[in-house]
Scaffold this motif. Structure first.
Motif, short mmCIF file in Angstrom:
data_model
loop_
_atom_site.label_atom_id
_atom_site.label_comp_id
_atom_site.label_asym_id
_atom_site.label_seq_id
_atom_site.Cartn_x
_atom_site.Cartn_y
_atom_site.Cartn_z
N VAL A 1 0.71 -1.21 -0.06
CA VAL A 1 0.07 0.00 0.19
C VAL A 1 0.82 1.17 -0.19
CG1 VAL A 1 -1.87 1.39 1.23
CG2 VAL A 1 -1.78 -1.29 1.27
N LEU A 2 0.82 2.10 -0.91
CA LEU A 2 1.46 3.42 -1.12
C LEU A 2 0.76 4.46 -0.97
CD1 LEU A 2 2.96 0.83 -2.94
CD2 LEU A 2 4.07 2.89 -3.94
N LYS A 3 1.62 5.48 -0.84
CA LYS A 3 0.70 6.79 -0.50
C LYS A 3 -0.43 7.04 -1.61
CE LYS A 3 4.47 9.26 1.80
NZ LYS A 3 5.40 10.59 1.61
N ASN A 4 -1.22 7.95 -1.43
CA ASN A 4 -2.52 8.36 -2.48
C ASN A 4 -3.25 7.17 -2.80
OD1 ASN A 4 -1.38 11.09 -2.28
ND2 ASN A 4 0.37 10.57 -3.62
N ASN A 5 -3.23 6.35 -1.95
CA ASN A 5 -4.05 4.94 -2.38
C ASN A 5 -3.73 4.10 -3.71
OD1 ASN A 5 -5.82 5.94 -0.16
ND2 ASN A 5 -7.06 6.98 -1.63
N GLU A 6 -2.39 4.26 -3.54
CA GLU A 6 -1.77 3.28 -4.88
C GLU A 6 -1.77 1.89 -4.29
OE1 GLU A 6 2.06 2.88 -7.68
OE2 GLU A 6 1.55 4.78 -7.03
N ILE A 7 -1.81 0.83 -5.06
CA ILE A 7 -1.65 -0.58 -4.71
C ILE A 7 -0.98 -1.40 -5.45
CG2 ILE A 7 -3.07 -2.62 -3.83
CD1 ILE A 7 -3.58 -0.35 -2.02
N HIS A 8 0.05 -1.96 -5.14
CA HIS A 8 0.84 -2.92 -5.91
C HIS A 8 0.48 -4.47 -5.35
CE1 HIS A 8 4.36 0.05 -6.70
NE2 HIS A 8 3.06 0.60 -7.10
N MET A 9 0.08 -5.27 -6.45
CA MET A 9 -0.29 -6.56 -6.19
C MET A 9 0.51 -7.53 -7.07
SD MET A 9 -4.58 -6.04 -6.07
CE MET A 9 -4.72 -7.72 -5.14
N TRP A 10 0.96 -8.62 -6.65
CA TRP A 10 1.70 -9.79 -7.19
C TRP A 10 1.03 -11.22 -7.00
CZ3 TRP A 10 7.71 -9.98 -7.65
CH2 TRP A 10 7.96 -10.57 -8.56
N ASP A 11 0.26 -11.80 -7.71
CA ASP A 11 -0.02 -13.08 -7.49
C ASP A 11 0.20 -13.90 -8.36
OD1 ASP A 11 -2.04 -11.88 -5.56
OD2 ASP A 11 -3.44 -11.47 -7.10
N ARG A 12 0.96 -15.15 -7.97
CA ARG A 12 1.62 -16.10 -8.94
C ARG A 12 1.01 -17.34 -8.37
NH1 ARG A 12 7.39 -13.98 -7.58
NH2 ARG A 12 6.22 -13.13 -5.77
N GLY A 13 0.82 -18.62 -9.39
CA GLY A 13 0.82 -19.80 -8.76
C GLY A 13 1.95 -20.76 -9.27
N TYR A 14 2.23 -21.68 -8.70
CA TYR A 14 3.38 -22.66 -8.78
C TYR A 14 2.68 -24.04 -8.86
CZ TYR A 14 6.09 -18.58 -7.56
OH TYR A 14 6.63 -17.20 -7.54
N ASP A 15 3.53 -24.87 -9.58
CA ASP A 15 3.30 -26.29 -9.66
C ASP A 15 4.18 -27.37 -8.47
OD1 ASP A 15 5.93 -26.86 -10.58
OD2 ASP A 15 5.49 -27.14 -12.55
N ASP A 16 3.83 -28.61 -8.44
CA ASP A 16 4.58 -29.16 -7.24
C ASP A 16 5.94 -28.96 -7.13
OD1 ASP A 16 1.98 -30.26 -6.03
OD2 ASP A 16 1.89 -31.56 -7.35
N ASP A 17 6.69 -28.81 -8.51
CA ASP A 17 8.00 -28.55 -8.53
C ASP A 17 8.50 -27.32 -8.46
OD1 ASP A 17 8.28 -31.47 -9.10
OD2 ASP A 17 7.80 -31.12 -11.38
N GLY A 18 7.66 -26.28 -8.06
CA GLY A 18 8.05 -24.96 -7.76
C GLY A 18 8.05 -24.24 -9.01
N ASN A 19 7.58 -24.57 -10.28
CA ASN A 19 7.77 -23.71 -11.48
C ASN A 19 6.44 -22.88 -11.44
OD1 ASN A 19 9.89 -25.47 -12.13
ND2 ASN A 19 8.59 -26.96 -12.88
N GLN A 20 6.81 -21.61 -11.70
CA GLN A 20 5.56 -20.76 -12.00
C GLN A 20 4.84 -21.05 -13.07
OE1 GLN A 20 6.81 -16.65 -11.58
NE2 GLN A 20 4.71 -15.95 -12.23
N VAL A 21 3.52 -21.08 -12.95
CA VAL A 21 2.51 -21.63 -14.06
C VAL A 21 1.43 -20.35 -14.31
CG1 VAL A 21 2.88 -24.35 -13.81
CG2 VAL A 21 1.02 -22.83 -12.42
N TRP A 22 1.27 -19.57 -13.51
CA TRP A 22 0.73 -18.40 -13.81
C TRP A 22 0.94 -17.21 -12.97
CZ3 TRP A 22 -1.98 -16.10 -9.78
CH2 TRP A 22 -2.50 -17.07 -8.85
N GLY A 23 0.30 -16.21 -13.50
CA GLY A 23 0.89 -14.92 -12.90
C GLY A 23 2.14 -14.20 -13.72
N VAL A 24 2.23 -12.86 -13.61
CA VAL A 24 3.30 -12.17 -14.11
C VAL A 24 4.50 -12.41 -13.36
CG1 VAL A 24 2.96 -10.16 -12.67
CG2 VAL A 24 4.13 -9.74 -15.11
#
Length: 265
Positions: free
Chosen positions: A200-223
């Motif tokens: 949460v930053l000033k002036n109501n700016e929001i930074h969000m980072w959502d990520r999905g991983y498989d059983d081996d720890g490989n990222q399968v979705w999300g930037v």
């Protein structure tokens, strides 16, 4: 002037000097107390609720890096309040050109962290029992929305919880937090678990980072490049004024948060 008058003047001067010194000391103490006025966890929760509410977009980020980021519209608004004072916000995301077709709909529950935890605000995300009933919730007039008691009944599966802490001095953010390292179960697009980060930053700016991983720890979705940066829309169609939530002035509370040194319950 007689000797008695001189002694009287000296006595008055000493008394006046003592009064001035006392006022200076008391005034200084009050000033320091004002600067160090404690901010409670409930104040922090109210501020985060306010910062999340409203219409925001990632237009600037998408213009800067169109290969990795879309122009997304994010909207959140107060939907209900739990008996323990926790705020329930409705949240949705859509592509900016098609706001009537959100691809993500959630209920946020915002509340102070328990005393025994090392955080300020607990933000939990829940699924909604019937998402179609809530589509464009924040853009509707209040008499066209599900009632608060209906919202509470429609809180479904718990998805994630982020523990937010106040940011250290010198940082751009006011609050930042993440899910536990092991994340939470998630099976979308062959994922096994997901993680979330928020700032949460000033002036109501929001930074969000959502990520999905498989059983081996490989990222399968999300930037992969970094969090989405959502800034308040300059020309907003968002009609809700957050009047259903008892919030302090965001500017005055932001100053209190930045200047507070003591956290009390």
């Amino acid at each position: 002037m007689g000797e008695g008058d001189s002694e009287s003047d000296n006595g008055w001067s000493k008394a006046r000097g003592l009064v001035i010194k006392t006022l200076v000391v008391v005034g200084g103490a009050l000033f320091i107390r004002r600067l160090t006025k404690s901010t409670t966890r409930r104040d922090h929760a109210r501020f985060v609720s306010h910062s999340l509410s409203g219409e925001k977009n990632s237009k600037e980020q998408a213009s800067r890096d169109p290969d990795h980021y879309f122009n997304l519209r994010m909207v959140a608004c107060p939907a209900a309040e739990m008996v323990d004072g926790s705020k329930v916000l409705y949240f949705e995301q859509a592509f900016w050109r098609t706001p009537q077709k959100p691809f993500r709909q959630r209920l946020y529950m915002v509340k102070p962290c328990p005393k025994e935890t090392k955080c300020d605000v607990e933000l939990s995300t829940y699924a909604i029992r019937d998402m179609e009933e809530y589509k464009n919730f924040c853009d509707r007039s209040k008499d066209q929305r599900p009632l608060p008691e209906e919202v509470i009944r429609d809180i479904a599966e718990h998805l994630t919880t982020i523990h937010l802490k106040r940011c250290g001095r010198g940082k751009r953010c006011l609050y930042e937090g993440t899910t536990p390292p092991e994340g939470f179960p998630n099976n979308w697009n062959n994922a096994a678990y997901c993680t979330s980060e928020m700032a949460v930053l000033k002036n109501n700016e929001i930074h969000m980072w959502d990520r999905g991983y498989d059983d081996d720890g490989n990222q399968v979705w999300g930037v992969k490049e970094g969090p989405y940066e959502f800034k308040p829309a300059s020309t907003s169609s968002f009609k809700d004024k957050c009047s259903s939530v008892n919030l302090l002035s965001p500017l005055s509370l932001e100053k209190r948060i930045e200047g507070s040194f003591v956290l009390t319950e």
